[in-house]
Design a protein around this motif. Structure first.
Motif, PDB file in Angstrom:
ATOM      1  N   LEU A 174       3.017   8.013   3.740  1.00 49.07           N
ATOM      2  CA  LEU A 174       1.792   7.240   3.600  1.00 49.07           C
ATOM      3  C   LEU A 174       1.319   6.686   4.943  1.00 49.07           C
ATOM      4  O   LEU A 174       0.123   6.489   5.151  1.00 49.07           O
ATOM      5  N   THR A 179      -2.951   8.236   1.508  1.00 47.30           N
ATOM      6  CA  THR A 179      -2.950   9.002   0.272  1.00 47.30           C
ATOM      7  C   THR A 179      -3.690   8.198  -0.789  1.00 47.30           C
ATOM      8  O   THR A 179      -3.528   6.988  -0.888  1.00 47.30           O
ATOM      9  N   THR A 180      -4.492   8.898  -1.576  1.00 45.40           N
ATOM     10  CA  THR A 180      -5.341   8.195  -2.529  1.00 45.40           C
ATOM     11  C   THR A 180      -4.573   7.652  -3.718  1.00 45.40           C
ATOM     12  O   THR A 180      -4.843   6.559  -4.195  1.00 45.40           O
ATOM     13  N   ALA A 203      -2.747   2.587  -1.386  1.00 46.94           N
ATOM     14  CA  ALA A 203      -2.870   3.670  -2.356  1.00 46.94           C
ATOM     15  C   ALA A 203      -2.854   3.110  -3.771  1.00 46.94           C
ATOM     16  O   ALA A 203      -2.253   2.072  -4.053  1.00 46.94           O
TER      17      ALA A 203
END
Length: 260
Positions: A174, A179-180, A203
């Motif tokens: 991350l 990262t979504t 995230a």
């Protein structure tokens, strides 16, 4: 000539193994792997695998192969097997090029067998990265060169000491690339510290707290996961489970990282 960094005890102990068979690995995936190794100051070990089943078939006197382009037929003899490993050879060249470029220590070893079985049979405290099989329908979408890191990350937490290493690896990923969404498959409720460490990256967290991490559940997750990368504790895969999970990997859409 590029001088690679001197190997250290840490890089040797905490390397990342990637099995490479005749299917090969696409370049964008290798770029992600090398970037992660550089970020973590890890070495990479490419495990070059020969398929013993193909070797046995080639030993039969009546076995032939047919070229798709010309339609010509010839005997599939052992001396021709090297020509059928072009994808693996291309993967090796790409990996060597990328490791040299990013100054990541790289070694290759040879073995015979399937990816998961061979990787886990090797001694050492290595993380194991198993790419998804290349699929034509994915080439123009999720395997584009500009996509260097997963945007949907999955974690399996088993309530053991191995969870610490999995969360640490997730944190590194991350940090390397935002990262979504992060999907946490946990045996029981994850600890507040684990959730805080993951949520601090910004995230979105999705938690499933009734995941038992049995072999059938892991196989189903590997096959059906919508994540780009799954992190699974290496110690959670028992010897008797490897054949089942090997079959699941043949149809997996996710990359898999077994964290030691």
């Amino acid at each position: 000539a590029v001088t690679r960094p001197r190997k250290t005890a840490m890089s040797e102990r905490y390397g990342i193994l990637v099995p490479i068979d005749a299917h090969g690995v696409n370049r964008a995936t290798l770029e992600s792997l090398v970037r992660l190794a550089r970020h973590l100051n890890r070495s990479v070990l490419g495990l070059l695998l020969a398929d013993p089943r193909l070797q046995r078939v080639a030993a039969l006197p009546f076995t032939t192969e047919i070229y798709l382009q010309s339609g010509q037929e010839r005997g599939l003899e052992k001396r021709y097997l090297g020509e059928n490993d072009r994808s693996a050879s291309q993967t090796r060249r790409w990996l060597d090029e990328l490791a040299s470029r990013d100054r990541v220590s790289l070694q290759f070893e040879s073995a015979a067998g399937e990816r998961l079985q061979s990787a886990l049979s090797r001694d050492g405290d290595l993380d194991v990265f198993i790419p998804a099989r290349p699929r034509w329908q994915l080439v123009s979408t999720s395997y584009l060169p500009q996509q260097h890191s997963p945007r949907r990350l999955g974690l399996v937490l088993t309530g053991t000491d191995e969870d610490t290493a999995v969360i640490a690896m997730a944190g590194a990923l991350l940090t390397l690339q935002p990262t979504t969404q992060v999907y946490v498959y946990s045996l029981g409720e994850p600890s507040p510290a684990a959730l805080d460490a993951l949520s601090s990256t910004g995230a979105r967290l999705c938690v499933q707290s009734n995941f038992r991490a049995s072999a059938p559940e892991l196989a189903s997750l590997i096959q059906r996961s919508a994540c780009d990368l799954l992190l699974i504790p290496r110690a959670s895969i028992a010897l008797d489970d490897r054949a089942l999970l090997e079959r699941a990997l043949e149809n997996a859409g996710s990359q898999l990282l077994l964290v030691g």
